[in-house]
Enzyme design. Structure first.
Site, short mmCIF file in Angstrom:
data_model
loop_
_atom_site.label_atom_id
_atom_site.label_comp_id
_atom_site.label_asym_id
_atom_site.label_seq_id
_atom_site.Cartn_x
_atom_site.Cartn_y
_atom_site.Cartn_z
CB SER A 184 -2.39 -2.05 -3.37
OG SER A 184 -1.72 -0.97 -3.21
CB SER A 187 -0.95 -0.04 1.42
OG SER A 187 -0.10 -0.23 2.30
CG ASP A 213 -2.80 2.09 -3.66
OD1 ASP A 213 -1.77 1.85 -3.15
OD2 ASP A 213 -3.36 1.44 -4.53
#
Length: 359
Positions: A274, A236, A276
């Site tokens: 992930s 991340s 983000d």
């Protein structure tokens, strides 16, 4: 030999000049503080984690809020406070960054700090919205041990300074990995003239995404060589954007969206797992917690959006995010973590493919 930043290698990103420190702290008033936990405990577990605090200004953020927004590139994350930020468009606490399982402890410590600073919270006025972001450092860090304590959050806030920001294996970046190498904290800034005004955009990241195969550098396949056979988490990134340009909360969300382009330039494609997340704020205006008697409106001047100026800010944001990510890798050092796992520092020679590519 000490580790250096991307520009020390002769590699520049984009066409704009950097601020004095090429850092988010080039926006006047912004401060950054870290607490780094890097040791082995009696049981042999490796603690490689920490806390990073970003202060939009050094006065009471609860009493004098700043306009802000957030943007989710991919929502596999455990942030706190972004729902109210999106609803009201103001930031009233330090922006805190840590590892995934330490969010509650950092939230606790930051609330305690703000309660001491503002006796009226929860008594003669409402509660406070604290913003905490995270990345999973469980590859190198004994994340199950939950070694970050509330007092570490308080110390990070108290450690916050303007000027040069420590990067690499510090604070929230201590145990992070990026693009197959050691990652961590990185920062950058851009300055440009807007008529008679000079505005700055700065970024600070906690980089923790990708594998060597994802590196978008001309000149070779960097997936070869020593690579852990153990599957890494998808990873991340936390991205914080700051500016002194007079933007409202909607414009700040537009700025935050552009961070995705800087992230993608380095090799991220926001994989399934992930997280983000981008948080953006402007220091141009302060929003009082309470208006004076008989005053019902706040009055601000804002940047127009029908010309090239706003697009110029977008470009500056993209460049700062990209360079901040490269700086986070460049400054990180080889780290042995929990259960003997290792993330190596990036060899600078592989970054040479960036020369001329981004200029």
């Amino acid at each position: 030999m000490s580790r250096v930043r991307l520009r020390d290698l002769g590699i520049k990103i984009g066409r704009f000049q950097t601020g004095n420190h090429n850092s988010i702290t080039d926006i006047s008033g912004v401060k950054v503080g870290h607490v780094t936990l890097s040791y082995n405990n009696e049981d042999g577990h490796a603690i490689r984690t920490g806390v990073t605090a970003i202060l939009p200004h050094a006065d009471s953020l609860f009493e004098e809020k700043v306009l802000g927004s957030s943007y989710v590139i991919n929502g596999f994350g455990k942030t706190v406070g972004t729902i109210q930020l999106q609803e009201l468009g103001v930031i009233e606490s330090p922006i805190m960054l840590t590892n995934t399982l330490s969010v509650p402890a950092v939230l606790d410590g930051t609330i305690r700090y703000l309660l001491r600073q503002n006796p009226q919270i929860g008594d003669t006025t409402g509660t406070v919205n604290v913003i905490v972001g995270e990345c999973n450092d469980g590859y190198l860090n004994d994340i199950r041990g939950m070694h970050v304590a509330p007092e570490h959050a308080i110390q990070a806030i108290q450690n916050a300074e303007s000027g040069i920001v420590e990067e690499g294996c510090v604070g929230a970046g201590t145990g992070m990995s990026c693009l197959g190498y050691k990652g961590g904290i990185g920062t950058s800034s851009r300055v440009a003239s807007f008529g008679d005004n000079l505005y700055t955009v700065g970024a600070l990241v906690v980089s923790n995404f990708g594998e060597k195969k994802d590196l978008r550098i001309p000149g070779g396949d960097f997936s070869k060589g020593k690579e852990s056979k153990e599957k890494m988490p998808d990873g991340s990134i936390m991205i914080v954007l700051a500016t002194d340009a007079p933007l409202n909360e909607r414009q700040l969300q537009r700025l935050a969206k552009r961070a995705a382009f800087g992230l993608s330039r380095t090799g991220s494609y926001a994989s399934q797992g992930s997280g983000d997340i981008v948080i953006a704020f402007s220091t141009a205006h302060r929003i009082p917690h309470k208006l004076p008697p008989n005053q019902e409106c706040n009055t601000f001047h804002l940047l127009r959006e029908d010309g090239e100026l706003i697009s110029q800010l977008f470009e500056m944001a993209v460049d700062t995010v990209e360079e901040a990510i490269w700086n986070s890798i460049c400054k990180a050092t080889t780290t042995e973590g929990n259960k003997g796992k290792v993330k190596e520092e990036v060899p600078y020679e592989i970054l040479m493919g960036l020369k001329g590519w981004n200029n």
